[in-house]
Design an enzyme around this catalytic site. Sequence first.
Site, mmCIF file in Angstrom:
data_model
loop_
_atom_site.group_PDB
_atom_site.id
_atom_site.type_symbol
_atom_site.label_atom_id
_atom_site.label_comp_id
_atom_site.label_asym_id
_atom_site.label_seq_id
_atom_site.Cartn_x
_atom_site.Cartn_y
_atom_site.Cartn_z
ATOM 1 C CE1 TYR A 166 -3.295 -2.771 0.043
ATOM 2 C CE2 TYR A 166 -3.100 -2.912 2.418
ATOM 3 C CZ TYR A 166 -3.614 -3.391 1.235
ATOM 4 O OH TYR A 166 -4.454 -4.472 1.237
HETATM 5 C C1 LIG Z 1 -0.718 -8.379 0.963
HETATM 6 C C2 LIG Z 1 -0.683 -9.265 -0.265
HETATM 7 C C3 LIG Z 1 -2.019 -9.211 -0.977
HETATM 8 C C4 LIG Z 1 0.417 -8.739 -1.197
HETATM 9 O O1 LIG Z 1 0.489 -9.538 -2.341
HETATM 10 P P1 LIG Z 1 1.885 -10.196 -2.797
HETATM 11 O O2 LIG Z 1 1.653 -10.761 -4.127
HETATM 12 O O3 LIG Z 1 2.381 -11.093 -1.729
HETATM 13 O O4 LIG Z 1 2.908 -8.968 -2.818
HETATM 14 P P2 LIG Z 1 3.164 -7.815 -3.869
HETATM 15 O O5 LIG Z 1 2.323 -7.866 -5.074
HETATM 16 O O6 LIG Z 1 3.209 -6.556 -3.110
HETATM 17 O O7 LIG Z 1 4.598 -8.208 -4.310
HETATM 18 C C5 LIG Z 1 5.702 -7.787 -3.557
HETATM 19 C C6 LIG Z 1 6.777 -8.817 -3.561
HETATM 20 O O8 LIG Z 1 6.842 -9.469 -4.826
HETATM 21 C C7 LIG Z 1 8.099 -9.209 -5.414
HETATM 22 N N1 LIG Z 1 7.794 -8.921 -6.834
HETATM 23 C C8 LIG Z 1 7.266 -7.802 -7.324
HETATM 24 N N2 LIG Z 1 7.117 -7.920 -8.662
HETATM 25 C C9 LIG Z 1 7.548 -9.137 -8.973
HETATM 26 C C10 LIG Z 1 7.637 -9.823 -10.181
HETATM 27 N N3 LIG Z 1 7.241 -9.280 -11.337
HETATM 28 N N4 LIG Z 1 8.140 -11.071 -10.156
HETATM 29 C C11 LIG Z 1 8.562 -11.619 -8.987
HETATM 30 N N5 LIG Z 1 8.477 -10.990 -7.801
HETATM 31 C C12 LIG Z 1 7.991 -9.775 -7.805
HETATM 32 C C13 LIG Z 1 8.686 -8.032 -4.725
HETATM 33 O O9 LIG Z 1 10.090 -8.105 -4.702
HETATM 34 C C14 LIG Z 1 8.106 -8.164 -3.333
HETATM 35 O O10 LIG Z 1 8.831 -9.071 -2.539
HETATM 36 P P3 LIG Z 1 9.046 -8.779 -0.971
HETATM 37 O O11 LIG Z 1 7.715 -8.412 -0.358
HETATM 38 O O12 LIG Z 1 9.590 -10.058 -0.470
HETATM 39 O O13 LIG Z 1 9.983 -7.638 -0.918
HETATM 40 C C15 LIG Z 1 -0.360 -10.736 0.118
HETATM 41 O O14 LIG Z 1 0.953 -10.812 0.639
HETATM 42 C C16 LIG Z 1 -1.349 -11.323 1.102
HETATM 43 O O15 LIG Z 1 -2.348 -11.871 0.691
HETATM 44 N N6 LIG Z 1 -1.041 -11.235 2.406
HETATM 45 C C17 LIG Z 1 -1.860 -11.802 3.443
HETATM 46 C C18 LIG Z 1 -3.262 -11.261 3.462
HETATM 47 C C19 LIG Z 1 -3.287 -9.769 3.602
HETATM 48 O O16 LIG Z 1 -2.542 -9.194 4.397
HETATM 49 N N7 LIG Z 1 -4.152 -9.137 2.819
HETATM 50 C C20 LIG Z 1 -4.361 -7.729 2.887
HETATM 51 C C21 LIG Z 1 -5.252 -7.441 4.041
HETATM 52 S S1 LIG Z 1 -5.732 -5.779 4.025
#
Ligand SMILES: CC(C)(COP(=O)(O)OP(=O)(O)OC[C@H]1O[C@@H](n2cnc3c(N)ncnc32)[C@H](O)[C@@H]1OP(=O)(O)O)[C@@H](O)C(=O)NCCC(=O)NCCS
Length: 196
Positions: A166
Amino acid sequence: MAARLIDLSPGDMQQRLREALAVYVDAMHYPRGTEDQRASMWLEHIRRRGWKAVAAIDVPDVPDPQALPSSAPLLGIAYGYCGSPDQWWQQQVVSGLKRSGVDGARITELMTSYFELTELHIHPQAQGRGLGEALIRRLLDGRSEQYVLLSTPEINGEGNRAWRLYRRLGFTDVIRGYHFAGDPRAFAILGRPLPL
Ligand SMILES: CC(C)(COP(=O)(O)OP(=O)(O)OC[C@H]1O[C@@H](n2cnc3c(N)ncnc32)[C@H](O)[C@@H]1OP(=O)(O)O)[C@@H](O)C(=O)NCCC(=O)NCCS
């Protein structure tokens, strides 16, 4: 694991509801059974104005006509809809804004036209690959609202992927440390102008 992003129609969401709720429960580390409490709420949300849902699905690296997207396993889910005064969430946010001393004009400005990003969850095994960001971008693409608002649990030092995502996308504080009625956890309400 290769992922493809798709839009979910209301019918798709109804069909995949159990699967989407399982992703949500696993992602949030909620106890099993939480799905049952949330199912009717997620179904009711489908009927709200401006509802939109997107998903990440697991597709084979080599296209396989047997593995149609409609049956491919769900890796992530995100949805939201237009905020409106009859919604509990908006009523809670308005009361939080008032308690924080935010002036009426600012409250009206924020509440008049916003998209509530209600749910965003990536299965734990698919996190950290950029799918969450890709889902938000797809969900918010082309929205006509002025703002996007969301709530997320407070966490020490904003130290989890949700917070990092975010902040990276330019969400700023609307309310911090907010307690929704009936929930002992503290939440932050975050928002930013649209388009993203
Ligand atoms: C929060 C959430 C939705 C984020 O989604 P995500 O896919 O894990 O994360 P992002 O899209 O932000 O990606 C970021 C990570 O991917 C990596 N990334 C970004 N683009 C990428 C790509 N093209 N290829 C590979 N990795 C990539 C980044 O380096 C980053 O890694 P890091 O966090 O280890 O530094 C997910 O982690 C989740 O479901 N968490 C638990 C539930 C939650 O908290 N939901 C929100 C409640 S409000």
